[in-house]
Design a protein around this motif. Structure first.
Motif, PDB file in Angstrom:
ATOM      1  N   GLU A 281       0.845  -1.178   0.000  1.00 16.79           N
ATOM      2  CA  GLU A 281       0.000   0.000   0.000  1.00 16.79           C
ATOM      3  C   GLU A 281       0.888   1.238   0.000  1.00 16.79           C
ATOM      4  O   GLU A 281       2.018   1.204   0.499  1.00 16.79           O
ATOM      5  CB  GLU A 281      -0.922   0.015   1.221  1.00 16.79           C
ATOM      6  CG  GLU A 281      -1.891  -1.162   1.244  1.00 16.79           C
ATOM      7  CD  GLU A 281      -2.797  -1.138   2.460  1.00 16.79           C
ATOM      8  OE1 GLU A 281      -3.988  -0.839   2.304  1.00 16.79           O
ATOM      9  OE2 GLU A 281      -2.302  -1.410   3.559  1.00 16.79           O
ATOM     10  N   VAL A 282       0.366   2.338  -0.556  1.00 16.94           N
ATOM     11  CA  VAL A 282       1.144   3.569  -0.614  1.00 16.94           C
ATOM     12  C   VAL A 282       0.314   4.727  -0.102  1.00 16.94           C
ATOM     13  O   VAL A 282      -0.916   4.730  -0.173  1.00 16.94           O
ATOM     14  CB  VAL A 282       1.631   3.893  -2.047  1.00 16.94           C
ATOM     15  CG1 VAL A 282       2.672   2.884  -2.497  1.00 16.94           C
ATOM     16  CG2 VAL A 282       0.474   3.971  -3.025  1.00 16.94           C
ATOM     17  N   ARG A 283       1.022   5.713   0.434  1.00 16.06           N
ATOM     18  CA  ARG A 283       0.440   6.992   0.813  1.00 16.06           C
ATOM     19  C   ARG A 283       1.241   8.049   0.062  1.00 16.06           C
ATOM     20  O   ARG A 283       2.439   8.208   0.277  1.00 16.06           O
ATOM     21  CB  ARG A 283       0.561   7.206   2.320  1.00 16.06           C
ATOM     22  CG  ARG A 283      -0.023   8.538   2.809  1.00 16.06           C
ATOM     23  CD  ARG A 283       0.177   8.700   4.303  1.00 16.06           C
ATOM     24  NE  ARG A 283       1.589   8.717   4.672  1.00 16.06           N
ATOM     25  CZ  ARG A 283       2.048   8.415   5.888  1.00 16.06           C
ATOM     26  NH1 ARG A 283       1.232   8.053   6.840  1.00 16.06           N
ATOM     27  NH2 ARG A 283       3.348   8.474   6.136  1.00 16.06           N
ATOM     28  N   ILE A 284       0.562   8.730  -0.851  1.00 13.55           N
ATOM     29  CA  ILE A 284       1.245   9.683  -1.728  1.00 13.55           C
ATOM     30  C   ILE A 284       0.669  11.067  -1.497  1.00 13.55           C
ATOM     31  O   ILE A 284      -0.544  11.272  -1.521  1.00 13.55           O
ATOM     32  CB  ILE A 284       1.085   9.305  -3.213  1.00 13.55           C
ATOM     33  CG1 ILE A 284       1.546   7.866  -3.459  1.00 13.55           C
ATOM     34  CG2 ILE A 284       1.883  10.270  -4.096  1.00 13.55           C
ATOM     35  CD1 ILE A 284       1.297   7.374  -4.868  1.00 13.55           C
ATOM     36  N   GLU A 285       1.561  12.039  -1.302  1.00 16.39           N
ATOM     37  CA  GLU A 285       1.157  13.427  -1.142  1.00 16.39           C
ATOM     38  C   GLU A 285       1.476  14.179  -2.436  1.00 16.39           C
ATOM     39  O   GLU A 285       2.609  14.143  -2.920  1.00 16.39           O
ATOM     40  CB  GLU A 285       1.895  14.072   0.026  1.00 16.39           C
ATOM     41  CG  GLU A 285       1.493  15.524   0.278  1.00 16.39           C
ATOM     42  CD  GLU A 285       2.214  16.123   1.468  1.00 16.39           C
ATOM     43  OE1 GLU A 285       2.144  17.356   1.635  1.00 16.39           O
ATOM     44  OE2 GLU A 285       2.822  15.347   2.249  1.00 16.39           O
ATOM     45  N   TYR A 286       0.452  14.808  -2.992  1.00 15.60           N
ATOM     46  CA  TYR A 286       0.607  15.600  -4.214  1.00 15.60           C
ATOM     47  C   TYR A 286       0.346  17.074  -3.913  1.00 15.60           C
ATOM     48  O   TYR A 286      -0.492  17.415  -3.057  1.00 15.60           O
ATOM     49  CB  TYR A 286      -0.417  15.167  -5.278  1.00 15.60           C
ATOM     50  CG  TYR A 286      -0.234  13.772  -5.819  1.00 15.60           C
ATOM     51  CD1 TYR A 286       0.666  13.498  -6.858  1.00 15.60           C
ATOM     52  CD2 TYR A 286      -1.012  12.721  -5.340  1.00 15.60           C
ATOM     53  CE1 TYR A 286       0.802  12.221  -7.384  1.00 15.60           C
ATOM     54  CE2 TYR A 286      -0.897  11.433  -5.856  1.00 15.60           C
ATOM     55  CZ  TYR A 286       0.014  11.202  -6.878  1.00 15.60           C
ATOM     56  OH  TYR A 286       0.132   9.915  -7.403  1.00 15.60           O
ATOM     57  N   LEU A 287       1.012  17.920  -4.659  1.00 17.51           N
ATOM     58  CA  LEU A 287       0.757  19.360  -4.649  1.00 17.51           C
ATOM     59  C   LEU A 287       0.240  19.759  -6.013  1.00 17.51           C
ATOM     60  O   LEU A 287       0.848  19.385  -7.036  1.00 17.51           O
ATOM     61  CB  LEU A 287       2.032  20.130  -4.330  1.00 17.51           C
ATOM     62  CG  LEU A 287       1.954  21.665  -4.424  1.00 17.51           C
ATOM     63  CD1 LEU A 287       1.091  22.215  -3.284  1.00 17.51           C
ATOM     64  CD2 LEU A 287       3.336  22.267  -4.390  1.00 17.51           C
ATOM     65  N   ARG A 288      -0.868  20.483  -6.039  1.00 12.30           N
ATOM     66  CA  ARG A 288      -1.375  20.980  -7.324  1.00 12.30           C
ATOM     67  C   ARG A 288      -0.602  22.238  -7.694  1.00 12.30           C
ATOM     68  O   ARG A 288      -0.604  23.232  -6.953  1.00 12.30           O
ATOM     69  CB  ARG A 288      -2.854  21.304  -7.263  1.00 12.30           C
ATOM     70  CG  ARG A 288      -3.366  21.802  -8.619  1.00 12.30           C
ATOM     71  CD  ARG A 288      -4.858  21.783  -8.741  1.00 12.30           C
ATOM     72  NE  ARG A 288      -5.219  21.826 -10.132  1.00 12.30           N
ATOM     73  CZ  ARG A 288      -6.386  21.451 -10.610  1.00 12.30           C
ATOM     74  NH1 ARG A 288      -7.305  20.972  -9.810  1.00 12.30           N
ATOM     75  NH2 ARG A 288      -6.645  21.535 -11.892  1.00 12.30           N
ATOM     76  N   ILE A 289       0.085  22.187  -8.814  1.00 17.31           N
ATOM     77  CA  ILE A 289       0.900  23.323  -9.259  1.00 17.31           C
ATOM     78  C   ILE A 289       0.168  24.117 -10.335  1.00 17.31           C
ATOM     79  O   ILE A 289      -0.722  23.601 -11.029  1.00 17.31           O
ATOM     80  CB  ILE A 289       2.263  22.854  -9.772  1.00 17.31           C
ATOM     81  CG1 ILE A 289       2.091  21.816 -10.886  1.00 17.31           C
ATOM     82  CG2 ILE A 289       3.103  22.282  -8.642  1.00 17.31           C
ATOM     83  CD1 ILE A 289       3.412  21.319 -11.466  1.00 17.31           C
ATOM     84  N   GLY A 290       0.492  25.375 -10.459  1.00 15.59           N
ATOM     85  CA  GLY A 290      -0.131  26.204 -11.484  1.00 15.59           C
ATOM     86  C   GLY A 290      -1.546  26.581 -11.104  1.00 15.59           C
ATOM     87  O   GLY A 290      -1.943  26.590  -9.950  1.00 15.59           O
ATOM     88  N   THR A 291      -2.359  26.870 -12.147  1.00 17.31           N
ATOM     89  CA  THR A 291      -3.728  27.321 -11.922  1.00 17.31           C
ATOM     90  C   THR A 291      -4.716  26.248 -12.339  1.00 17.31           C
ATOM     91  O   THR A 291      -4.350  25.282 -12.973  1.00 17.31           O
ATOM     92  CB  THR A 291      -3.996  28.589 -12.732  1.00 17.31           C
ATOM     93  OG1 THR A 291      -3.765  28.319 -14.133  1.00 17.31           O
ATOM     94  CG2 THR A 291      -3.114  29.715 -12.271  1.00 17.31           C
TER      95      THR A 291
END
Length: 227
Positions: A217-227
Motif C-alpha cells: 500500500e502507498v500513501r502519496i502526497e501531491y501538490l497541485r501546481i499552477g492554476t
C-alpha cells in the motif's frame, strides 16, 4: 479495505460488486451494503470506527490550519477521517454515495461541524472545482474497476485548489490485478495521471499489511501546481 474479513462478507461484497457492474453502476453496491448492515459496523469491511492509520499518522506531522482552509473527504464512509481532519482546523465537507452512510455519520457525530453530504464521485458538483485546499482519496479508486479509473482520477483532480494538497492512500500493484471483486490495486501508470493533470508528487510512503502475500500500500502526497 477488506483486510482479514470473514469469508461470508468477502463473498457478499463480490456478489454485490459483480451485480453492480452488470448493471453498469460500478458504485451502486455501496448503498446496498450499508443498508443491509442494519447499523452493525462489522458488516462493512472497511469500517474500523477510527481514522485510517496511514492518514492518522500523516496528520500528526501536519500543522493546524488557520480558519478558512477547506478540506474534502471523498467516500467518507462513517466519518472518522472527516472528524480527524476537522480537528486540524479545516472546514470539512465529506461525502459518500450512500445515503445510509451519511445518515450514520450524522448519528455518530451529532455535534460535528463537518458538512456531511450525499454525492457521486463520478459526477462531483461543478461548484467544487478547484475549491478545496486539502482532498483525501483513501481507497475509493481501488474499489472501482479499471475501466473507470481515468474518469475517477480526473474528477478527483478537479476538486483540488491551486497549490492545494491531495493525499492518496491505496493499494499498489506491480502486475495485472487479480480477482473478480474489489479491491483492485492501482498501478504507477494509473497514478501518473495525477501528474499529467498538474500535480507534483512531493512524498511517498510504502507499507505492507498483514494479509497473505504482504499486500503493498502507498500513501502519496501531491501538490497541485499552477492554476
Amino acid at each position: 479495505m477488506f483486510e482479514q474479513q470473514p469469508d461470508t462478507i468477502r463473498e457478499k461484497v463480490r456478489q454485490l460488486a459483480a451485480a453492480a457492474l452488470e448493471n453498469s453502476q460500478p458504485s451502486g453496491w455501496f448503498e446496498i451494503l450499508y443498508q443491509e448492515a442494519k447499523g452493525d459496523p462489522t458488516q462493512v469491511p472497511w469500517v474500523k470506527l477510527t481514522p485510517h492509520p496511514y492518514f492518522q499518522d500523516w496528520l500528526k506531522s501536519y500543522p493546524p490550519q488557520p480558519e478558512g482552509k477547506l478540506g474534502l473527504i471523498l467516500g467518507c464512509g462513517l466519518g472518522d477521517d472527516a472528524e480527524a481532519l476537522a480537528a486540524k482546523g479545516f472546514q470539512v465537507t465529506a461525502f459518500d454515495i450512500s445515503p445510509t452512510a451519511i445518515a450514520w455519520c450524522r448519528e455518530r457525530f451529532p455535534e460535528s461541524g463537518v458538512n456531511y453530504l450525499v454525492a457521486d464521485l463520478f459526477n462531483l458538483p461543478r461548484e467544487w472545482e478547484q475549491k478545496f485546499d486539502f482532498v483525501l482519496e483513501c481507497r475509493n479508486i481501488q474499489s472501482l474497476p479499471l475501466s473507470v479509473r481515468s474518469q475517477i482520477i480526473t474528477e478527483i483532480a478537479k476538486a483540488v485548489a491551486p497549490e492545494g494538497t491531495l493525499l492518496v492512500i491505496t493499494r499498489l500493484r506491480d502486475r495485472e490485478p487479480e480477482g473478480d471483486s474489489p479491491p483492485w490495486a492501482l498501478s504507477n501508470i494509473e497514478l501518473a495521471q495525477f501528474q499529467e493533470l498538474g500535480f507534483q508528487e512531493i512524498g511517498r510512503d510504502v507499507f505492507y499489511n498483514n494479509e497473505p502475500n504482504s499486500v503493498k500500500e502507498v500513501r502519496i502526497e501531491y501538490l497541485r501546481i499552477g492554476t
